[in-house]
Design an enzyme around this catalytic site. Structure first.
Site, short mmCIF file in Angstrom:
data_model
loop_
_atom_site.label_atom_id
_atom_site.label_comp_id
_atom_site.label_asym_id
_atom_site.label_seq_id
_atom_site.Cartn_x
_atom_site.Cartn_y
_atom_site.Cartn_z
CD GLU A 24 -3.08 -1.38 6.01
OE1 GLU A 24 -3.28 -2.25 6.87
OE2 GLU A 24 -2.39 -0.37 6.24
CD GLU A 25 -0.90 2.45 7.62
OE1 GLU A 25 -1.58 2.08 8.60
OE2 GLU A 25 0.27 2.09 7.43
CG HIS B 24 1.35 2.82 12.51
ND1 HIS B 24 0.11 2.32 12.81
CD2 HIS B 24 1.63 2.39 11.25
CE1 HIS B 24 -0.35 1.61 11.79
NE2 HIS B 24 0.57 1.64 10.82
CG HIS C 266 -0.38 0.05 2.54
ND1 HIS C 266 0.00 1.23 3.15
CD2 HIS C 266 -0.11 -0.93 3.44
CE1 HIS C 266 0.48 0.96 4.35
NE2 HIS C 266 0.44 -0.34 4.56
CG ASP D 110 3.12 0.35 7.61
OD1 ASP D 110 2.60 -0.37 6.74
OD2 ASP D 110 2.50 0.80 8.59
CG ASP E 152 -2.87 4.08 2.73
OD1 ASP E 152 -2.55 2.97 2.27
OD2 ASP E 152 -3.50 4.22 3.79
#
Length: 461
Positions: free
Chosen positions: A164-165, A431, A98, A131, A100
């Site tokens: 996705e996030e 994150h 992903h 990520d 995003d």
């Protein structure tokens, strides 16, 4: 289209090619990290995600992918799809990543600009570096290495998600409406990671998740705390009490009707290692009970993500009329997320004090996932990791995070094997501020994926 497989390349030569691709990987990762592709228009312009999607699409076209398309998904975002044909009769592998990313949070906590890939202490820092923009670069590097040694031995479908996030489920809904699009013999999800650097790992389970907004109202408007405080019900205090009901004194998540005592039988996660990975401050206790693996991978976990209330700076002496919070709840495999959302809602509504008015809204949810690690594709992956990480054997671990698409794919394609690998080991700090990727892990995991595709193609002949 090829009619016969090419001779298998020497592993050492393939590894050398992957190593030679690292400068290009760094350059492209820097370009991709520069897009502020947070899939939330309240935080960043939608044009940033659109630009990132177009960058991904152009990269696929440059590698010879066909049918490259920007898929407009129901949540208003775009996923990028492309197909690279393989030799006649070869199996098809779906590769997932992903583009995003999570917002950078406190930019003052970053030691370098979050959207500028920066090398420091042997790692590459930037939001999305691990990520999961790095996951897409991993896929590209593996495919390029194979093309340099006779070609990709399988058909490749690539899907790169755009939300996705956010957990809003756009690609899940699109896949359900177009089930033929992502059909494949096996699926490699490039959004997980190794247990720690240098330990090759596949992720055997993911927790499901849900996001719920809860709002409490008690008054028609704020009141002077001197004139009315002590009798007027304070909505912020009511919300705090409600949120506190979600945890036992030791921090264990307690939601009426939800069992908190699952156990993890896989890879052991020593508590001292977890404290170091999580950067727990000296003297501060961990929460919950059982092993770290139990708490991360086999039990529910609630987190208050944010609270709407006045900040300390500028606060007035008032009894508050309303307050709201956003809650995340992770649930382990075997626990139905939809049913758990109902339990969470009922718990919140029953634990609000003083008959305060409460409303809840389910923002998004995804089911937990558990992989069959005995399937043939895992044999091919174990062999690949053994070569890419000399002296190491493939390990299986759980992941406390969620990738809701996994369960959608498992439901759509029940005979398809699904493997989860990636770059998000603990030092990556995904994150959080100062997210980073290890170039060595990017190189070794790119080699792992290339070797896996070779092994898998041979296993299907």
């Amino acid at each position: 289209m090829d009619t016969a497989p090419s001779p298998r390349p020497d592993s050492a030569a393939l590894a050398a090619t992957v190593a030679s691709l690292q400068p290009r990987a760094r350059t492209e990762l820097a370009e991709l990290v520069a897009f502020r592709s947070v899939a939330d228009e309240a935080q960043f312009p939608k044009s940033e995600c659109e630009a990132a999607a177009n960058w991904v699409a152009d990269a696929l076209r440059a590698e010879g992918f066909e049918d490259v398309a920007l898929l407009d998904t129901p949540d208003g975002t775009q996923s990028v799809y492309g197909y690279l044909p393989g030799p006649e009769g070869a199996p098809t592998v779906l590769l997932y990543a992903h583009y995003d990313v999570q917002p950078p949070l406190d930019e003052d906590a970053w030691l370098s600009p979050p959207f500028e890939l920066t090398e420091r202490d042997g790692r590459w820092y930037g939001r999305g570096a691990a990520d999961c923009k790095g996951g897409f670069i991993m896929h590209l590097s593996a495919l390029r290495a194979l093309k340099a040694h006779g070609g990709v031995p399988v058909g490749i479908k690539m899907i790169v998600e755009g939300s996705e996030e956010q957990g809003t489920g756009g690609l899940q809904q699109y896949a359900e409406a177009h089930p033929e699009l992502l059909a494949a013999d096996t699926i490699v999800i490039g959004d997980a990671g190794n247990f720690r650097p240098g330990v090759p790992t596949v992720t055997a389970s993911l927790r499901g998740m849900m996001l719920m907004r809860v709002e409490v109202r008690t008054l028609a408007g704020n009141l002077h705390s001197g004139m009315f405080g002590g009798a007027a019900p304070d909505a912020l205090a009511a919300l705090i009490r409600t949120l506190d009901s979600l945890r036992a004194p030791d921090g264990t998540t307690v939601i009426d009707g939800l069992e908190p005592d699952g156990t993890w039988e896989g890879l052991h996660y020593p508590e001292e290692n977890f404290r170091a990975d999580a950067k727990v401050l000296d003297g501060v206790d961990l929460i919950g009970s059982g092993t770290v693996g139990d708490r991360l991978w086999a039990r529910p976990a609630v987190t208050v993500l944010g609270i709407d209330c006045p900040p300390v700076v500028g606060a007035t002496p008032s009894v508050h009329a309303h307050a709201a919070a956003l809650i995340s709840l992770r649930v382990p495999p075997g626990v139905n997320a939809a049913d758990t959302a109902k339990l969470l809602r009922a718990h919140l509504e029953s634990h609000v004090p003083w008959n305060a008015q409460v409303t809840t809204e389910l923002i998004g949810q995804g089911e937990a996932f558990s992989a069959d690690t005995t399937s043939p594709a895992y044999v091919s992956m174990a062999e690949a990791m053994r070569v890419a990480y000399p002296g190491q054997e493939m390990q299986t671990a759980g992941m406390g995070g969620s990738i809701p698409l996994c369960n959608t794919l498992a439901a759509l394609y029940p005979d398809t094997e699904i493997l989860l690998i990636g770059l998000s080991e603990p030092e990556a700090q995904i994150h959080a501020a100062n997210e980073s990727v290890s170039p060595e892990e990017l190189e070794r995991m790119s080699l792992t994926e290339a070797l896996f595709l070779l092994n898998y193609a041979e296993s299907k002949r």
